[in-house]
Design an enzyme around this catalytic site. Structure first.
Site, PDB file in Angstrom:
ATOM      1  N   HIS A 368       0.806  -1.216   0.000  1.00  0.00           N
ATOM      2  CA  HIS A 368       0.000   0.000   0.000  1.00  0.00           C
ATOM      3  C   HIS A 368       0.841   1.270   0.000  1.00  0.00           C
ATOM      4  O   HIS A 368       0.378   2.307  -0.451  1.00  0.00           O
ATOM      5  CB  HIS A 368      -1.051  -0.061   1.098  1.00  0.00           C
ATOM      6  CG  HIS A 368      -2.170  -0.969   0.680  1.00  0.00           C
ATOM      7  ND1 HIS A 368      -2.128  -2.320   0.934  1.00  0.00           N
ATOM      8  CD2 HIS A 368      -3.278  -0.739  -0.053  1.00  0.00           C
ATOM      9  CE1 HIS A 368      -3.197  -2.873   0.390  1.00  0.00           C
ATOM     10  NE2 HIS A 368      -3.912  -1.946  -0.202  1.00  0.00           N
ATOM     11  N   ARG A 475     -10.834   4.254  -1.655  1.00  0.00           N
ATOM     12  CA  ARG A 475     -10.339   3.382  -0.566  1.00  0.00           C
ATOM     13  C   ARG A 475     -10.531   4.115   0.767  1.00  0.00           C
ATOM     14  O   ARG A 475      -9.672   4.894   1.183  1.00  0.00           O
ATOM     15  CB  ARG A 475      -8.864   3.063  -0.766  1.00  0.00           C
ATOM     16  CG  ARG A 475      -8.569   2.184  -1.986  1.00  0.00           C
ATOM     17  CD  ARG A 475      -7.062   1.940  -2.087  1.00  0.00           C
ATOM     18  NE  ARG A 475      -6.717   0.814  -2.917  1.00  0.00           N
ATOM     19  CZ  ARG A 475      -6.207   0.918  -4.150  1.00  0.00           C
ATOM     20  NH1 ARG A 475      -6.011   2.095  -4.689  1.00  0.00           N
ATOM     21  NH2 ARG A 475      -5.892  -0.169  -4.831  1.00  0.00           N
ATOM     22  N   GLU A 610     -12.402 -10.506  -5.471  1.00  0.00           N
ATOM     23  CA  GLU A 610     -10.982 -10.595  -5.135  1.00  0.00           C
ATOM     24  C   GLU A 610     -10.628 -12.007  -4.679  1.00  0.00           C
ATOM     25  O   GLU A 610      -9.471 -12.401  -4.709  1.00  0.00           O
ATOM     26  CB  GLU A 610     -10.649  -9.621  -4.006  1.00  0.00           C
ATOM     27  CG  GLU A 610     -10.962  -8.175  -4.354  1.00  0.00           C
ATOM     28  CD  GLU A 610     -10.502  -7.215  -3.280  1.00  0.00           C
ATOM     29  OE1 GLU A 610      -9.505  -6.535  -3.495  1.00  0.00           O
ATOM     30  OE2 GLU A 610     -11.169  -7.148  -2.224  1.00  0.00           O
ATOM     31  N   ARG A 644       1.206 -10.540  -2.252  1.00  0.00           N
ATOM     32  CA  ARG A 644       1.479  -9.341  -3.047  1.00  0.00           C
ATOM     33  C   ARG A 644       2.482  -8.413  -2.367  1.00  0.00           C
ATOM     34  O   ARG A 644       3.076  -7.555  -3.006  1.00  0.00           O
ATOM     35  CB  ARG A 644       0.180  -8.581  -3.325  1.00  0.00           C
ATOM     36  CG  ARG A 644      -0.493  -8.061  -2.076  1.00  0.00           C
ATOM     37  CD  ARG A 644      -1.902  -7.552  -2.334  1.00  0.00           C
ATOM     38  NE  ARG A 644      -1.945  -6.131  -2.580  1.00  0.00           N
ATOM     39  CZ  ARG A 644      -3.064  -5.423  -2.673  1.00  0.00           C
ATOM     40  NH1 ARG A 644      -4.239  -6.041  -2.576  1.00  0.00           N
ATOM     41  NH2 ARG A 644      -3.038  -4.143  -2.897  1.00  0.00           N
ATOM     42  N   CYS A 681     -10.724  -2.663 -11.036  1.00  0.00           N
ATOM     43  CA  CYS A 681     -10.142  -1.525 -10.303  1.00  0.00           C
ATOM     44  C   CYS A 681      -8.781  -1.835  -9.709  1.00  0.00           C
ATOM     45  O   CYS A 681      -8.244  -1.057  -8.940  1.00  0.00           O
ATOM     46  CB  CYS A 681     -11.097  -1.030  -9.226  1.00  0.00           C
ATOM     47  SG  CYS A 681     -11.402  -2.251  -7.939  1.00  0.00           S
TER      48      CYS A 681
HETATM   49  C1  PEP Z   1      -7.371  -4.930  -5.408  1.00  0.00           C
HETATM   50  O1  PEP Z   1      -7.134  -5.803  -4.586  1.00  0.00           O
HETATM   51  O2  PEP Z   1      -7.189  -5.067  -6.634  1.00  0.00           O
HETATM   52  C2  PEP Z   1      -7.863  -3.619  -4.969  1.00  0.00           C
HETATM   53  C3  PEP Z   1      -8.243  -2.723  -5.845  1.00  0.00           C
HETATM   54  O3  PEP Z   1      -7.879  -3.370  -3.641  1.00  0.00           O
HETATM   55  P1  PEP Z   1      -6.588  -3.044  -2.771  1.00  0.00           P
HETATM   56  O4  PEP Z   1      -5.436  -2.862  -3.712  1.00  0.00           O
HETATM   57  O5  PEP Z   1      -6.881  -1.796  -2.021  1.00  0.00           O
HETATM   58  O6  PEP Z   1      -6.474  -4.241  -1.925  1.00  0.00           O
HETATM   59 MG    MG Z   2      -7.961  -5.608  -2.614  1.00  0.00          MG
END
Ligand code: PEP
Ligand code: MG
Length: 753
Positions: A368, A475, A610, A644, A681
Site C-alpha cells: 500500500h 479506498r 478478489e 502481493r 479496479c
Molecule cells: C485490489 O485488490 O485489486 C484492490 C483494488 O484493492 P486493494 O489494492 O486496495 O487491496
Molecule cells: Mg484488494
C-alpha cells in the site's frame, strides 16, 4: 573504570583530546598518529591501531602506536580476513585474551605483533556501516572489561564522525578511504510507481548531526535522556492501554515496543553512552548503529523484524528528544526520499509539492505504500539492495521508475540524458492533457469508461484534471491509516461529503474499510496472524465487528444527504458474506429513515471480486449485486498463492498469462450474461498493455491511479476492440506460463500501443 566519576572525566577529556588532535594543524597522517597515541595512553594499551576501509573494501592500516610504523599503509586485509577483517564483516567488537589462538587470527610479520596477546577491536560505524576498525592490544593475556569495550566503542563512533566530517577526509591521506559514498553508482531495483525524477537525497531517518555528538553538560544530558525515555515509555504504555480512540491498541506490536522501551539493557546502553560524554541523540545513534550492524545481517525473519521494531523505537526516541514528533520535516524543493521501507501513511507526512521521488531498499509494488506513491504520482523504485548505506543526505540522485533504476551521484552526461527524457515525458503528458475531454472510444466505436482510484483528500484536487469520468474505487481505509486516532463519525461523514461534492454529477464508488493484511492501524486491535493476507481482514473484520462497519455505513448515508450512493464491499469470499453486509446497509437506511433523515436517491451495492472462490459462484452472487468490481491486485495474489507484499514472490507470476486471463474472461462473461455492470479496479487497469487485454476481454469500465488515465485513453483510442478480442482469445489458449510478449506483439500490430 571502577569509579564512575573518574571514568567520565577521563572519557570526556579523551574525547576532547582526540577532537583537538584532529582539528589541529599539520599533515593528516601526523594528526592520526597523535590520535592513536592518545587512545593507547588513555586505555593503558601498548598498541592502538586504526584501520580504514578503502574503495576496494580492503582494510588498510592507517595509523598505529605500538606496531611497526613501516607497516602503515602497507598492511591490507580483506573483509573477513584476520581479526580486524572479522570485526569489519560482523560489524561488532571482538574482545580476546589470547588473540593468536583465535581461528581468525592472521599473522602479518611486517607489523611485528607476535608478542601481543590481549586484543580488543571495535568497528568505526557510520549509519550502521563499518568504515574502519579501531584496535587496542596488550602484551599480557587479559580480557578487557565491559566498560573498556563501551569506552572504545564511543571513541570509535566519535572518531568515525570526526574523521568523516573533518577536513581530513578531503586530504591526500584519506582520499582513497571510503568514508562517505562518493562515486556515481547505478542500482537496479523494481519499478513501483512510474515516472522520472532528479533531486537530492532526503533520508527518512536522518543521522544525527556530527556537531551535536559531544555534550557540554553530562548531568543535563542525562536528565534529557531520562525525560525522553520516560515520555516514550508513557506514550507506549498509554497506547497499549487503549486510551487512544475507541478500540484497543494493536497489542502484539505495541507490546513488543513496550518490552524494548522498558528493556534495561537498551536503557543502560543509552545511559552509559551519555555518561561517557555523548549527547542523548548521539547515544541513540551509537546504540542503533550497533544493533543494525548486529541484527542487519540476521537471516532470521524474526530477528530482522525485531530490528525493525528497534529502528522505530529509536526514531520515536529521537522525536521525543527533539520535542517535535509531529512537525513536518522541512524539505528541499526537489527532495528524493530514501528509506528502507515505508508504511502507507509515512509518505503523507511530507510536503507533496517538494517530494519528487521515492527510493526504497525493500518493499513491493503491490504494497500500500507503493499504491499511495502511485496515487500521489510520485515516481518510486523499490528493492534497491544496500541503498541506505550508499547515500548521504544531500547527494544528487535520479529516480528512473521507467526502467526501475536509481542513479546515485549521477555523472553530468547521465543527468543530461535524463533531462532530455523528462522533456519527452512532459510532452507526452501535454498530449494526454489534450485528450482530457475526448471520450474514450475504441476505433471500432466501443465506449470505455475510465475512472479514477482515490482515497485521499489530495486526490480530489486532480479529479477534474485527469479527465476521469468518476471515482471507481474510493479506498476509505486511507483516512484511517493517516490518522493518529480512529476517525469518528463526523470526520468520516465530512470526508465522504467532500468527495461527493468534488465529484459533482460523477459517480463515486465507496469501498468500505479494507483493513488487515498489510494495512494495520496502531489503534485498532489486531491479533498477530501467521498469514495476514489470508487472515482477518476487510469484510471479515467488518462483519465480526459490525459496530465499526455500521458506523461507516451511517456516515456514508449521512454524507449522501439524499444524493445517489454506491457502496462496495472488499474481499467477499462467499455469498453469505455479501448477504450479511447488504443487510447491514438496509438496516442503516431504515435507521436513518426512522429518524426522518433522507435516504440516498439511488442506492447501489456491489461486491469486489478478489477471492477466487466467487468465480465459481457468480450465478448466485451476481443477481444479489447492483454491480461488481474486480480487484485484480488481490485476485491475482490469491489465484497464484503469492503474497502481493512479499518481494520474493509478488512479481513471480504474470497477469498476462492464460490462467489469470481465463479467470477474468469468465467473470466478464458471467456479468455480460446477467447484465451486471462490472469494472476492473486493480492496478493493472492503469497499465496500457494490461488495459488493452482487459478491453479485448470485453471489460468496458476501468478504474485506475490518476496517472494511468492519459496513457490508457491513448491506447483505447488507438485500439480496434474486435481485432484485439480475436487476438487475445487465441492467445489465452496458449500453453505458455506467460503470454506477455505475444500480447505486446499483438497490441503493436493493431497499433494499440
Ligand atoms: C485490489 O485488490 O485489486 C484492490 C483494488 O484493492 P486493494 O489494492 O486496495 O487491496
Ligand atoms: Mg484488494
Amino acid at each position: 573504570m571502577a569509579i564512575p566519576g573518574v571514568a567520565i572525566r577521563g572519557q570526556r577529556s579523551l574525547l576532547r583530546q582526540i577532537r583537538e588532535a584532529l582539528a589541529g594543524g599539520g599533515p593528516a597522517q601526523q594528526r592520526l598518529d597523535m590520535v592513536v597515541r592518545i587512545i593507547a595512553r588513555s586505555m593503558v594499551a601498548e598498541v592502538c591501531s586504526l584501520y580504514m576501509r578503502g574503495a576496494s573494501n580492503d582494510l588498510e592500516l592507517f595509523a598505529t602506536e605500538g606496531l611497526d610504523p613501516t607497516a602503515v599503509h602497507v598492511t591490507r586485509l580483506k573483509p573477513g580476513e584476520g581479526l580486524v577483517g572479522e570485526i569489519m564483516r560482523l560489524g561488532r567488537p571482538l574482545n580476546l585474551s589470547d588473540a593468536p589462538n583465535h581461528p581468525a587470527f592472521s599473522y602479518r610479520p611486517e607489523t611485528g605483533e607476535d608478542p601481543f596477546h590481549a586484543f580488543m577491536g571495535v568497528p568505526l560505524l557510520r549509519g550502521g556501516r563499518a568504515i574502519g576498525v579501531l584496535v587496542v592490544q596488550n602484551r599480557t593475556e587479559r580480557v578487557y572489561n565491559d566498560d573498556e569495550v563501551e569506552d572504545l566503542q564511543i571513541v570509535a563512533m566519535v572518531l568515525a564522525e570526526m574523521v568523516a566530517g573533518s577536513e581530513l577526509a578531503s586530504e591526500g591521506a584519506l582520499k582513497n578511504v571510503d568514508l562517505v559514498p562518493h562515486r556515481p553508482e547505478r542500482l537496479k531495483g523494481a519499478k513501483f510507481a512510474d515516472g522520472l525524477a532528479l533531486g537530492v537525497v532526503v533520508l527518512h531517518e536522518p543521522p544525527v548531526a556530527t556537531s551535536k555528538l559531544l555534550s557540554d553538560d553530562v548531568a543535563a544530558e542525562e536528565i534529557r535522556l531520562a525525560t525522553a525515555i520516560a515520555s516514550l515509555q508513557a506514550q507506549i504504555d498509554e497506547m497499549l492501554e487503549g486510551q487512544h480512540g475507541l478500540v484497543e491498541a494493536s497489542y502484539e506490536v505495541l507490546d513488543t515496543y513496550r518490552m524494548f522501551a522498558h528493556d534495561r539493557g537498551w536503557n543502560r546502553s543509552l545511559e552509559d553512552a551519555v555518561r561517557n560524554g555523548l549527547t542523548a541523540e548521539a547515544a541513540v545513534e551509537r546504540v542503533r548503529s550497533e544493533h543494525r550492524a548486529r541484527l542487519g545481517q540476521a537471516r532470521d525473519p524474526y530477528l530482522r523484524e525485531r530490528l525493525h521494531d528497534l529502528e522505530d523505537l529509536n526514531d520515536r526516541l529521537l522525536r521525543h528528544l527533539s520535542g517535535d514528533g509531529h512537525k513536518a520535516r522541512d524539505l528541499p524543493p526537489d527532495a528524493i526520499l530514501i528509506a528502507r521501507n515505508l508504511g502507507p501513511a509515512d509518505l503523507l507526512e511530507y510536503d507533496r509539492t517538494k517530494l519528487k521521488g521515492l527510493l526504497l531498499e525493500e518493499g513491493s509494488a503491490a504494497s500500500h505504500a507503493a499504491i499511495v506513491a502511485r496515487a500521489l504520482d510520485i515516481p518510486c523504485v523499490g528493492r534497491l539492495a544496500g541503498l541506505r548505506d550508499k547515500v548521504s543526505e544531500g547527494d544528487p540522485v535520479i529516480v528512473d521508475a521507467e526502467t526501475g533504476e536509481a542513479y546515485l551521484r549521477p555523472r553530468p552526461d547521465v543527468i543530461k540524458a535524463l533531462r532530455a527524457r523528462l522533456e519527452v515525458r512532459q510532452q507526452r503528458q501535454a498530449e494526454f492533457a489534450k485528450l482530457r475531454d475526448t471520450p474514450a472510444f475504441t476505433r471500432d466505436g466501443h465506449k470505455i469508461t475510465l475512472l479514477m482510484n482515490a482515497g485521499l483528500d489530495v486526490d480530489l484536487d486532480i479529479l477534474g484534471e485527469t479527465g476521469a469520468e468518476g471515482i471507481g474505487l474510493f479506498r476509505t481505509e486511507f483516512q484511517f491509516m493517516v490518522a493518529e486516532e480512529m476517525p469518528r463519525f463526523n470526520a468520516q461523514t465530512a470526508l465522504y461529503g467532500r468527495v461527493m461534492d468534488a465529484a459533482g454529477d460523477m459517480a463515486v464508488t465507496f469501498r468500505t474499510l479494507d483493513l488487515g493484511g498489510d494495512k494495520v492501524l496502531p489503534y485498532l486491535e489486531a491479533e498477530r496472524e501467521d498469514n495476514p493476507a489470508l487472515g482477518w481482514r476487510a469484510i471479515r473484520m467488518g462483519l465480526d465487528r459490525p459496530a465499526l462497519l455500521r458506523l461507516q455505513l451511517r456516515a456514508l448515508i449521512a454524507a449522501a444527504r439524499g444524493r445517489p450512493l454506491r457502496i462496495m464491499f472488499p474481499l467477499v469470499a462467499n455469498v453469505d458474506e455479501f448477504r450479511a453486509a447488504r443487510a447491514l446497509v438496509d438496516h442503516e437506511i431504515a435507521w436513518a429513515q426512522r429518524r426522518g433523515r433522507a435516504a440516498p436517491s439511488r442506492l447501489e451495492v456491489g461486491a469486489m471480486i478478489e477471492a477466487p472462490s466467487l468465480i465459481w459462484h457468480l450465478d448466485a452472487l451476481l443477481p444479489m449485486t447492483d454491480f461488481v468490481s474486480v480487484g485484480t491486485n488481490d485476485l491475482m495474489q490469491y489465484l497464484f498463492a503469492a503474497d502481493r507484499g512479499n518481494p520474493r514472490v509478488a512479481d513471480r507470476y504474470d497477469f498476462l498469462s492464460p490462467p489469470a486471463l481465463r479467470a477474468l474472461q469468465q467473470i466478464q462473461q458471467a456479468c455480460a450474461e446477467t447484465g451486471t455492470p462490472v469494472s476492473v479496479c486493480g492496478e493493472m487497469a492503469g497499465r496500457p498493455l494490461e488495459a488493452f487485454v482487459l478491453v479485448a476481454l470485453g471489460f468496458d469500465r476501468l478504474s485506475m491511479p490518476p496517472a494511468g488515465i492519459g496513457p490508457v485513453k491513448q491506447m483505447v483510442l488507438a485500439c480496434d476492440r474486435e481485432a484485439a478480442r480475436r487476438g487475445v482469445s487465441a492467445l489465452i489458449k496458449s500453453s505458455a506460463g506467460s503470454i506477455r510478449n505475444e500480447i505486446e506483439t499483438l497490441a503493436r500490430k493493431i497499433s494499440a500501443i
